[in-house]
Design a protein around this motif. Structure first.
Motif, PDB file in Angstrom:
ATOM      1  N   THR A   1       0.832  -1.188   0.000  1.00  0.00           N
ATOM      2  CA  THR A   1       0.000   0.000   0.000  1.00  0.00           C
ATOM      3  C   THR A   1       0.871   1.243   0.000  1.00  0.00           C
ATOM      4  OG1 THR A   1      -1.653  -1.199   1.265  1.00  0.00           O
ATOM      5  CG2 THR A   1      -1.832   1.190   1.262  1.00  0.00           C
ATOM      6  N   GLY A   2       0.425   2.270  -0.696  1.00  0.00           N
ATOM      7  CA  GLY A   2       1.118   3.549  -0.657  1.00  0.00           C
ATOM      8  C   GLY A   2       1.796   3.897  -1.960  1.00  0.00           C
ATOM      9  N   GLY A   3       2.541   4.994  -1.884  1.00  0.00           N
ATOM     10  CA  GLY A   3       3.241   5.501  -3.056  1.00  0.00           C
ATOM     11  C   GLY A   3       3.971   6.777  -2.704  1.00  0.00           C
ATOM     12  N   ALA A   4       4.402   7.494  -3.716  1.00  0.00           N
ATOM     13  CA  ALA A   4       5.136   8.741  -3.513  1.00  0.00           C
ATOM     14  C   ALA A   4       4.871   9.672  -4.688  1.00  0.00           C
ATOM     15  CB  ALA A   4       6.624   8.462  -3.388  1.00  0.00           C
ATOM     16  N   CYS A   5       4.862  10.991  -4.399  1.00  0.00           N
ATOM     17  CA  CYS A   5       4.666  12.008  -5.425  1.00  0.00           C
ATOM     18  C   CYS A   5       5.693  13.120  -5.247  1.00  0.00           C
ATOM     19  CB  CYS A   5       3.275  12.641  -5.319  1.00  0.00           C
ATOM     20  SG  CYS A   5       1.909  11.555  -5.719  1.00  0.00           S
ATOM     21  N   THR A   6       6.020  13.770  -6.349  1.00  0.00           N
ATOM     22  CA  THR A   6       6.884  14.940  -6.281  1.00  0.00           C
ATOM     23  C   THR A   6       6.094  16.124  -5.714  1.00  0.00           C
ATOM     24  OG1 THR A   6       6.298  15.603  -8.539  1.00  0.00           O
ATOM     25  CG2 THR A   6       8.251  14.205  -8.262  1.00  0.00           C
ATOM     26  N   THR A   7       6.791  17.156  -5.304  1.00  0.00           N
ATOM     27  CA  THR A   7       6.137  18.397  -4.897  1.00  0.00           C
ATOM     28  C   THR A   7       5.419  18.964  -6.118  1.00  0.00           C
ATOM     29  OG1 THR A   7       7.860  18.824  -3.273  1.00  0.00           O
ATOM     30  CG2 THR A   7       6.532  20.713  -3.971  1.00  0.00           C
ATOM     31  N   PRO A   8       4.173  19.393  -5.963  1.00  0.00           N
ATOM     32  CA  PRO A   8       3.418  19.868  -7.130  1.00  0.00           C
ATOM     33  C   PRO A   8       4.021  21.129  -7.742  1.00  0.00           C
ATOM     34  CG  PRO A   8       1.960  19.545  -5.237  1.00  0.00           C
ATOM     35  CD  PRO A   8       3.365  19.397  -4.747  1.00  0.00           C
TER      36      PRO A   8
END
Length: 154
Positions: free
Chosen positions: A96-103
């Motif tokens: 479960t989960g993930g990661a994103c860059t700063t928008p």
């Protein structure tokens, strides 16, 4: 006479109509028409998730350029100007989960091109599932903010 050909870079152009609700009210505020997805809510921002192709021909860790195209209405509510924002992300394959860059965010009203970094689309995250996360601001009583589509290239 032999013909020579230039090596072609890999790229993909995808309609915004391929994006789906990422979160938000999900009560019908997003409309899809032939030229993109629009947020029709006068008061609520909406979030979209857009798929990124990752196959044996064009892997996400080879993507060097991401350009997202649409329209920002620049609505101001109670002194706050709302903008379109976009991040590149991964959903973890093994849990479960993930990661994103700063928008990254639009800076003006009108047509926009956003180019978020591809931090999590490296070979380190080769098995994770890539996508683009887009926030569309509310429309007020004016024009709708939209995503028309996105372009990726190596």
């Amino acid at each position: 006479m032999a013909n020579s050909s230039d090596a072609a870079a890999l790229h993909e152009r995808v309609s915004g109509a391929n994006c789906v609700y990422g979160s938000g009210s999900t009560n019908g505020n997003l409309i899809t028409v032939g030229h993109g997805i629009f947020n029709t809510s006068a008061t609520e921002g909406e979030v979209l998730s857009c798929p990124v192709t990752d196959d044996d021909r064009f892997r996400k860790h080879d993507i060097a350029t991401v350009n997202i195209h649409g329209y920002n209405n620049g609505l101001t509510i109670s002194g706050v100007t709302h903008q379109v924002e976009a991040s590149t992300c991964v959903a973890y394959f093994g849990g479960t989960g993930g990661a994103c860059t700063t928008p990254v965010k639009t800076t003006s009203i009108g047509n926009y091109t956003l180019s978020p970094p591809t931090t999590y689309w490296t070979s380190t995250n080769y098995a994770d599932f890539g996508y683009i996360h887009i926030g569309l601001p509310p429309s007020g009583s004016g024009s709708y903010s939209s995503i028309r589509g996105y372009y990726t290239a190596d």
